[in-house]
Design a protein around this motif. Sequence first.
Motif, PDB file in Angstrom:
ATOM      1  N   ASP A  57      97.389  60.970  40.573  1.00 43.65           N
ATOM      2  CA  ASP A  57      97.687  62.387  40.797  1.00 43.65           C
ATOM      3  C   ASP A  57      96.390  63.175  40.667  1.00 43.65           C
ATOM      4  OD1 ASP A  57      98.585  64.946  40.978  1.00 43.65           O
ATOM      5  OD2 ASP A  57      99.975  64.842  39.290  1.00 43.65           O
ATOM      6  N   ILE A  58      95.643  63.260  41.750  1.00 40.91           N
ATOM      7  CA  ILE A  58      94.314  63.858  41.676  1.00 40.91           C
ATOM      8  C   ILE A  58      94.389  65.357  41.419  1.00 40.91           C
ATOM      9  CG2 ILE A  58      94.120  64.250  44.172  1.00 40.91           C
ATOM     10  CD1 ILE A  58      91.343  63.296  41.607  1.00 40.91           C
ATOM     11  N   GLN A  75      98.184  61.357  49.254  1.00 41.00           N
ATOM     12  CA  GLN A  75      99.192  61.247  48.208  1.00 41.00           C
ATOM     13  C   GLN A  75     100.204  62.373  48.394  1.00 41.00           C
ATOM     14  OE1 GLN A  75      96.839  62.183  44.429  1.00 41.00           O
ATOM     15  NE2 GLN A  75      98.560  63.574  44.161  1.00 41.00           N
ATOM     16  N   ARG A 113      93.657  63.360  49.485  1.00 40.10           N
ATOM     17  CA  ARG A 113      93.330  63.614  48.084  1.00 40.10           C
ATOM     18  C   ARG A 113      92.148  64.583  47.940  1.00 40.10           C
ATOM     19  NH1 ARG A 113      94.978  60.225  44.053  1.00 40.10           N
ATOM     20  NH2 ARG A 113      92.891  59.773  43.251  1.00 40.10           N
TER      21      ARG A 113
END
Length: 341
Positions: A95-96, A133, A144
């Motif tokens: 989860d950037i 993502q 991302r």
Amino acid sequence: MGLFLRTSGQGGLAATDPASLCVVWHGSERAPDALRADVHVRLQALRAAHEGAGVAEYWTSDARVQTVRHGQAVCKHDGEWMWVALDTASADAADIATATRHGYDALFAAMQREDFPYLVRCWNYVPHINADQMDDQSGERMERYRLFNRARQEAFQAARQAFEVGAPAACALGSHEGSFTLYALAARRAPRCIENPRQISAYNYPVQYGPRSPSFSRAAVMERSTGDSLLFVSGTASIVGHESLHPGDVAAQTEESLRNIRAVMSQANATQTGSARFDMSRLQYKTFVRHARDAAAVEAVMRRELGSEPIIHFLLADVCRAELLVEIEAVGAAAAGTGEA
């Protein structure tokens, strides 16, 4: 007070020196214990004396250095300059957006606590930067790097930090493993932020590049107590205007990147007072290539353009746009009687 850089291309590093402000190790393997690295950037070193061994940056001061910790932020400062290394080991690399927001929130909180209000330079390493993502905000998949840019800008706005004019110099490269890595240089005086007349400022990129533009300046200039200035050139690639040029041609992309660095340096020189000027041959370079096989071609172009004098380190990394094959950053001091128009 002075801020000084040595790298593994300049002989041995006295890692136990009490004047150490920040030791950064770039390598796929852990840093040597004797180095006592503050930051480990998990990128493979290329074209080094010992292939893949790693590249060390050793930043020092000529004044007493204090070390303090605020949560996940380790701060080392000499009263004028402060390095902040973020402990992101527990961050969720999947989860950037959340990892970026937490990292920058911690950075700005530490800067406020220690009264270093100005960001000069940030280094960001994003695992799988070009992958997609799920975006929790839109419910759709998004690259991302674009999620990173949105979260970074949201953190800047929340901390009332300049995210357009006055934003720090920065880079954002893609790693193949590990967690989000962030470290930064802050100061008690504002830097002179430099833009490139060949490029649209990154913070003004059109919406086609994502919901929020990248929050960085093309370069930053800071004066040292030694009477000269330091130039921090952001990660620079083959972009003119806002468009990527020379797809598939790594040599042409390298040439374009160097033209951009030369333009930024010329703009920086235009802000200088006195006779001291920045010169391409006196900068130190970190060069990031997407494919290890391209390193020799990139080095050939750089040596043809820059000569044998500059220190150039090569690292394997993904560049923020999938079509870009090389990115170059630089740092160096101005010197009297040098410089290029």
